[in-house]
Design a protein around this motif. Structure first.
Motif, PDB file in Angstrom:
ATOM      1  N   MET A   1       0.822  -1.201   0.000  1.00  9.17           N
ATOM      2  CA  MET A   1       0.000   0.000   0.000  1.00  9.17           C
ATOM      3  C   MET A   1       0.854   1.248   0.000  1.00  9.17           C
ATOM      4  SD  MET A   1      -3.070  -0.594   2.589  1.00  9.17           S
ATOM      5  CE  MET A   1      -2.803  -2.197   3.261  1.00  9.17           C
ATOM      6  N   GLU A   2       1.909   1.222   0.819  1.00 13.02           N
ATOM      7  CA  GLU A   2       2.706   2.435   0.950  1.00 13.02           C
ATOM      8  C   GLU A   2       3.504   2.706  -0.306  1.00 13.02           C
ATOM      9  OE1 GLU A   2       4.720   2.657   4.645  1.00 13.02           O
ATOM     10  OE2 GLU A   2       2.795   3.106   5.596  1.00 13.02           O
ATOM     11  N   GLU A   3       3.805   1.688  -1.048  1.00 10.18           N
ATOM     12  CA  GLU A   3       4.529   1.904  -2.295  1.00 10.18           C
ATOM     13  C   GLU A   3       3.574   2.204  -3.441  1.00 10.18           C
ATOM     14  OE1 GLU A   3       7.256  -1.189  -3.297  1.00 10.18           O
ATOM     15  OE2 GLU A   3       7.999  -1.238  -1.250  1.00 10.18           O
ATOM     16  N   GLY A   4       2.270   2.172  -3.127  1.00  6.96           N
ATOM     17  CA  GLY A   4       1.270   2.434  -4.161  1.00  6.96           C
ATOM     18  C   GLY A   4       1.173   1.295  -5.158  1.00  6.96           C
ATOM     19  N   ARG A   5       1.649   0.100  -4.748  1.00  6.81           N
ATOM     20  CA  ARG A   5       1.629  -1.017  -5.677  1.00  6.81           C
ATOM     21  C   ARG A   5       0.343  -1.799  -5.618  1.00  6.81           C
ATOM     22  NH1 ARG A   5       4.953  -5.180  -4.989  1.00  6.81           N
ATOM     23  NH2 ARG A   5       5.907  -4.433  -3.076  1.00  6.81           N
ATOM     24  N   ILE A   6      -0.521  -1.383  -4.681  1.00  2.12           N
ATOM     25  CA  ILE A   6      -1.758  -2.126  -4.538  1.00  2.12           C
ATOM     26  C   ILE A   6      -2.708  -1.661  -5.643  1.00  2.12           C
ATOM     27  CG2 ILE A   6      -2.947  -0.490  -3.028  1.00  2.12           C
ATOM     28  CD1 ILE A   6      -3.721  -2.939  -1.330  1.00  2.12           C
ATOM     29  N   SER A   7      -3.338  -2.607  -6.311  1.00  4.69           N
ATOM     30  CA  SER A   7      -4.246  -2.175  -7.375  1.00  4.69           C
ATOM     31  C   SER A   7      -5.669  -2.237  -6.854  1.00  4.69           C
ATOM     32  CB  SER A   7      -4.082  -3.067  -8.599  1.00  4.69           C
ATOM     33  OG  SER A   7      -4.387  -4.390  -8.248  1.00  4.69           O
ATOM     34  N   LEU A   8      -6.358  -1.148  -6.988  1.00  2.41           N
ATOM     35  CA  LEU A   8      -7.716  -1.077  -6.474  1.00  2.41           C
ATOM     36  C   LEU A   8      -8.692  -1.297  -7.614  1.00  2.41           C
ATOM     37  CD1 LEU A   8      -7.522   2.004  -4.125  1.00  2.41           C
ATOM     38  CD2 LEU A   8      -7.658  -0.377  -3.470  1.00  2.41           C
ATOM     39  N   ASN A   9      -9.749  -1.998  -7.302  1.00  4.19           N
ATOM     40  CA  ASN A   9     -10.795  -2.243  -8.277  1.00  4.19           C
ATOM     41  C   ASN A   9     -11.960  -1.337  -7.929  1.00  4.19           C
ATOM     42  OD1 ASN A   9     -11.487  -3.758 -10.499  1.00  4.19           O
ATOM     43  ND2 ASN A   9     -10.821  -5.639  -9.482  1.00  4.19           N
ATOM     44  N   MET A  10     -11.875  -0.092  -8.363  1.00  3.20           N
ATOM     45  CA  MET A  10     -12.875   0.872  -7.915  1.00  3.20           C
ATOM     46  C   MET A  10     -14.175   0.689  -8.700  1.00  3.20           C
ATOM     47  SD  MET A  10     -11.329   2.535  -5.542  1.00  3.20           S
ATOM     48  CE  MET A  10     -11.722   4.238  -5.207  1.00  3.20           C
ATOM     49  N   GLU A  11     -15.262   0.565  -7.964  1.00  3.15           N
ATOM     50  CA  GLU A  11     -16.571   0.426  -8.598  1.00  3.15           C
ATOM     51  C   GLU A  11     -17.618   0.927  -7.615  1.00  3.15           C
ATOM     52  OE1 GLU A  11     -17.405  -3.698  -9.246  1.00  3.15           O
ATOM     53  OE2 GLU A  11     -16.755  -4.284  -7.265  1.00  3.15           O
ATOM     54  N   PRO A  12     -18.850   1.119  -8.075  1.00  3.75           N
ATOM     55  CA  PRO A  12     -19.882   1.543  -7.133  1.00  3.75           C
ATOM     56  C   PRO A  12     -20.106   0.438  -6.105  1.00  3.75           C
ATOM     57  CG  PRO A  12     -20.608   1.853  -9.398  1.00  3.75           C
ATOM     58  CD  PRO A  12     -19.361   1.042  -9.448  1.00  3.75           C
ATOM     59  N   ILE A  13     -20.105   0.836  -4.849  1.00  3.03           N
ATOM     60  CA  ILE A  13     -20.189  -0.148  -3.779  1.00  3.03           C
ATOM     61  C   ILE A  13     -21.378   0.180  -2.892  1.00  3.03           C
ATOM     62  CG2 ILE A  13     -19.050  -1.027  -1.700  1.00  3.03           C
ATOM     63  CD1 ILE A  13     -17.509  -1.948  -4.019  1.00  3.03           C
ATOM     64  N   ASP A  14     -22.133  -0.848  -2.572  1.00  2.54           N
ATOM     65  CA  ASP A  14     -23.209  -0.711  -1.603  1.00  2.54           C
ATOM     66  C   ASP A  14     -22.635  -1.130  -0.254  1.00  2.54           C
ATOM     67  OD1 ASP A  14     -25.484  -0.650  -0.191  1.00  2.54           O
ATOM     68  OD2 ASP A  14     -26.505  -2.287  -1.258  1.00  2.54           O
ATOM     69  N   LEU A  15     -22.362  -0.146   0.589  1.00  3.32           N
ATOM     70  CA  LEU A  15     -21.702  -0.458   1.864  1.00  3.32           C
ATOM     71  C   LEU A  15     -22.539  -1.396   2.725  1.00  3.32           C
ATOM     72  CD1 LEU A  15     -19.896   2.766   3.105  1.00  3.32           C
ATOM     73  CD2 LEU A  15     -18.900   0.565   2.537  1.00  3.32           C
ATOM     74  N   GLU A  16     -23.854  -1.347   2.524  1.00  3.56           N
ATOM     75  CA  GLU A  16     -24.730  -2.231   3.286  1.00  3.56           C
ATOM     76  C   GLU A  16     -24.329  -3.697   3.052  1.00  3.56           C
ATOM     77  OE1 GLU A  16     -28.810  -1.145   2.763  1.00  3.56           O
ATOM     78  OE2 GLU A  16     -29.474  -3.069   3.583  1.00  3.56           O
ATOM     79  N   GLU A  17     -24.060  -4.005   1.800  1.00  7.05           N
ATOM     80  CA  GLU A  17     -23.677  -5.381   1.472  1.00  7.05           C
ATOM     81  C   GLU A  17     -22.330  -5.722   2.098  1.00  7.05           C
ATOM     82  OE1 GLU A  17     -23.084  -6.212  -2.641  1.00  7.05           O
ATOM     83  OE2 GLU A  17     -23.057  -8.385  -2.334  1.00  7.05           O
ATOM     84  N   VAL A  18     -21.396  -4.769   2.003  1.00  6.28           N
ATOM     85  CA  VAL A  18     -20.066  -4.982   2.579  1.00  6.28           C
ATOM     86  C   VAL A  18     -20.190  -5.286   4.070  1.00  6.28           C
ATOM     87  CG1 VAL A  18     -17.882  -3.875   3.130  1.00  6.28           C
ATOM     88  CG2 VAL A  18     -18.918  -3.511   0.887  1.00  6.28           C
ATOM     89  N   LEU A  19     -20.957  -4.440   4.768  1.00  5.31           N
ATOM     90  CA  LEU A  19     -21.069  -4.594   6.227  1.00  5.31           C
ATOM     91  C   LEU A  19     -21.800  -5.883   6.581  1.00  5.31           C
ATOM     92  CD1 LEU A  19     -21.834  -0.899   7.138  1.00  5.31           C
ATOM     93  CD2 LEU A  19     -19.730  -2.161   7.566  1.00  5.31           C
ATOM     94  N   GLU A  20     -22.772  -6.249   5.757  1.00  8.44           N
ATOM     95  CA  GLU A  20     -23.501  -7.495   6.000  1.00  8.44           C
ATOM     96  C   GLU A  20     -22.560  -8.698   5.862  1.00  8.44           C
ATOM     97  OE1 GLU A  20     -27.179  -8.590   3.667  1.00  8.44           O
ATOM     98  OE2 GLU A  20     -27.767  -6.766   4.760  1.00  8.44           O
ATOM     99  N   ASN A  21     -21.766  -8.681   4.776  1.00  8.94           N
ATOM    100  CA  ASN A  21     -20.806  -9.775   4.573  1.00  8.94           C
ATOM    101  C   ASN A  21     -19.860  -9.874   5.759  1.00  8.94           C
ATOM    102  OD1 ASN A  21     -21.907 -10.131   2.095  1.00  8.94           O
ATOM    103  ND2 ASN A  21     -20.206  -9.224   0.947  1.00  8.94           N
ATOM    104  N   VAL A  22     -19.331  -8.714   6.171  1.00  5.70           N
ATOM    105  CA  VAL A  22     -18.335  -8.700   7.247  1.00  5.70           C
ATOM    106  C   VAL A  22     -18.948  -9.180   8.551  1.00  5.70           C
ATOM    107  CG1 VAL A  22     -16.879  -7.209   8.639  1.00  5.70           C
ATOM    108  CG2 VAL A  22     -16.964  -6.896   6.168  1.00  5.70           C
ATOM    109  N   SER A  23     -20.137  -8.672   8.861  1.00  6.40           N
ATOM    110  CA  SER A  23     -20.711  -9.049  10.153  1.00  6.40           C
ATOM    111  C   SER A  23     -21.077 -10.529  10.162  1.00  6.40           C
ATOM    112  CB  SER A  23     -21.907  -8.165  10.502  1.00  6.40           C
ATOM    113  OG  SER A  23     -22.905  -8.303   9.532  1.00  6.40           O
ATOM    114  N   ARG A  24     -21.424 -11.048   8.979  1.00  7.03           N
ATOM    115  CA  ARG A  24     -21.726 -12.480   8.927  1.00  7.03           C
ATOM    116  C   ARG A  24     -20.462 -13.291   9.198  1.00  7.03           C
ATOM    117  NH1 ARG A  24     -24.015 -12.883   4.039  1.00  7.03           N
ATOM    118  NH2 ARG A  24     -25.978 -12.070   4.815  1.00  7.03           N
TER     119      ARG A  24
END
Lengths: 112, 464
Positions: free
Chosen positions: B299-322
């Protein structure tokens, strides 16, 4: 685990039933009201439960050549569909996002 | 000094301009003086010659004999010639032959003005005027010679003075140029030397300049850069020290307990199993630490590649809490969800967002013994906000700004008991920031902690 009925017009996932002929979705027998686009979306995904659909593909298959075509339309419809299913009492997320790729039908057994 | 140094360039440029100006000025002054003196004489001579020409109407007799005394009075040499150019009267006894050109000019214009040099007699200004008889026929010409020797001498003196003044001005200009160029180039040289020192590793080197202009601000920028690099180096050294310490601890455990087992220094099979359990835990811990380190480095070298797309945080939080539900329930905690309806999408990388919230919620579970972990999702003026709230031990206020530092731990003695790597929050912060979000924390000792993650939302696309 999809149990297709003999007449092939109805798809069953545990409590969730999708009837293609009457264009009805119901959960434990309780019907869920969906818009035509939402219904097309869930049918398309449910018919290919192992396939990941990109937003572009969904747009092409469901919205066809309509004037208004925005990739974000897909996201919005998926979100609305999820919400309707959840309100109806579905305990898992039926339409899973495969990060960076697209959407996939989520079967209850692999839903964790 | 190098030939192509800025000092040489600057000073030679200034000097060239200066020399051009100086020469132009000298030339003009010289011309002005010459014209002033010479035109005086010219006017005077021409006046006299035309007066004499008017007074005379024959080449013989009274009028012509008057020429001698007149010449003496006016301190000029006066000569009269006939039409052929032969001298009739020659008061000055000078050897001056009238050229054909002069005679021709006299015939056409009736006058002849010229600066001449006469052998053994110096410089003269000569003004000739045609003489006419009573019938108006030209019969000869009168020539008045004015010596310009004195004027030439004066002009020469003036020129000498001028050259002297120019030379003086040149020397002064040279001095001024030297000072100006030095003033302009010496800070550059100083900065160059300072940056060279820095490049060689002497990061304590600084540029000492106090001017407020562009060069001054460049110096400040160089100093800031050096400070930043120095800081960076310090944190890197600290980081390496921390890493080796963190790696050494589990390795010590591993080798220690392995030795215990090898030498069969246990009394019961239970003890044996306990030691093996410790070894396994330490191996897992070591593995996690290495994973985290790799993530952070990427991350600090900026070598991480991000897959930026529209994200529904509700789904993210649901997955994580599960995913974390089980570990929460094992500790007797509940994960509560409080999601506002129809929360907007944000732009991000779903996988990385899951990582962020897994880290935060895991932390919440880890440091909470009793109560719950609450996940809140809501919108507030163009932002989507996630709050992870726990009822855990809390963080002292003085340590709040430090918790996102790598390897920072609140209670060093108990950190092993909680089992974190010390890198979780550093990863969370970096991941959040590279996805355009921000994170803040509020905490109360004994009551709990709230992590607040803020992202800007993107407009809901399509129809609802």
């Amino acid at each position: 685990m999809a149990n297709h009925d003999q007449n092939q017009s109805s798809i069953q996932f545990k409590d969730l039933t999708i009837n293609q002929e009457s264009r009805e979705v119901s959960l434990k027998g309780q019907p869920i009201e969906l818009t035509p686009k939402e219904f097309n979306l869930i049918v398309l995904l449910a018919l290919h439960p192992k396939k990941v659909f990109t937003r572009e593909l969904l747009l092409e298959q469901i919205w066809l050549l309509e004037d208004y075509r925005d990739i974000r339309t897909v996201d919005t419809h998926v979100k609305n569909l999820r919400e309707k299913l959840r309100v109806a009492g579905l305990t898992y997320n039926a339409i899973k996002t495969v990060w960076g790729v697209g959407y996939k039908f989520n079967q209850p057994d692999s839903g964790s | 000094m190098k030939f192509n140094s800025i000092f040489i360039k600057l000073s030679s440029m200034i000097m060239v301009i200066f020399i051009i100006v100086l020469f132009a000025l000298g030339f003009i002054i010289n011309k002005l003086f010459t014209n002033f003196y010479v035109s005086n004489v010219e006017e005077q001579t021409q006046q006299i010659s035309s007066q004499y020409a008017h007074m005379t109407n024959s080449l013989h007799g009274m009028n012509v004999t008057m020429v001698g005394p007149l010449a003496t009075i006016s301190n000029k040499k006066i000569m009269v010639a006939d039409l052929k150019g032969k001298w009739v009267v020659n008061t000055g006894k000078i050897h001056f032959l009238l050229s054909q050109k002069a005679l021709k000019k006299m015939k056409t214009d009736g006058k002849y003005n010229q600066l001449v040099t006469i052998k053994n007699n110096g410089h003269y200004y000569v003004s000739g005027q045609a003489i006419y008889n009573k019938q108006g026929q030209p019969i000869g010409s009168i020539f008045v010679f004015s010596s310009v020797e004195a004027i030439y001498k004066t002009l020469n003196k003036v020129r000498q003075l001028l050259i002297l003044a120019m030379f003086g001005a040149f020397l002064i200009a040279l001095g001024i140029t030297y000072i100006i160029s030095r003033r302009l180039s010496s800070p550059l040289i100083e900065m160059e030397q300072a940056t060279r020192k820095m490049a060689k590793g002497d990061l304590s080197a600084r540029v000492h300049l106090s001017s407020q202009d562009e060069i001054g601000s460049l110096a400040v920028a160089i100093n800031n850069l050096a400070f930043e690099i120095e800081n960076n180096r310090k944190t890197r050294q600290e980081f390496f020290a921390n890493v080796s310490h963190e790696l050494r601890t589990p390795v010590t455990y591993l080798s220690g307990y392995a030795k215990v087992l090898k030498e069969k220094m246990y009394d019961s099979p239970e003890e044996h199993d306990q030691y093996i359990g410790i070894i396994e835990n330490e191996a897992i811990r070591l593995n996690r630490l290495i994973d985290d380190l790799f993530d952070l480095a990427k991350m600090e070298e900026g070598r991480i590649s991000l897959n930026m797309e529209p994200i529904d945080l509700e789904e993210v939080l649901e997955n994580v809490s599960r995913k974390l539900d089980l570990s929460a329930r094992e500790k007797g905690l509940g994960i509560k969800r409080q999601f506002a309806p129809h929360v907007n999408f944000i732009r991000g990388d779903g996988e990385r967002l899951e990582q962020v919230f897994i880290n935060l919620i895991n932390n919440a579970i880890r440091y909470t013994e009793k109560g719950y972990v609450l996940i809140k999702l809501y919108e507030h003026s163009e932002h989507v906000i996630v709050e992870i709230e726990d009822t855990g031990i809390g963080i002292p206020e003085s340590e709040l700004p430090l918790i996102f530092d790598r390897f920072y731990r609140i209670e060093k003695s108990r950190s092993r008991e909680y089992g974190g790597t010390g890198l979780g929050l550093a990863i969370v912060k970096t991941l959040t920031e590279i996805q355009g979000g921000s994170i803040e924390v509020k905490s109360q000792i004994g009551k709990g902690t709230i992590f607040k993650v803020v992202f800007s939302f993107i407009d809901r696309g399509g129809d609802r």
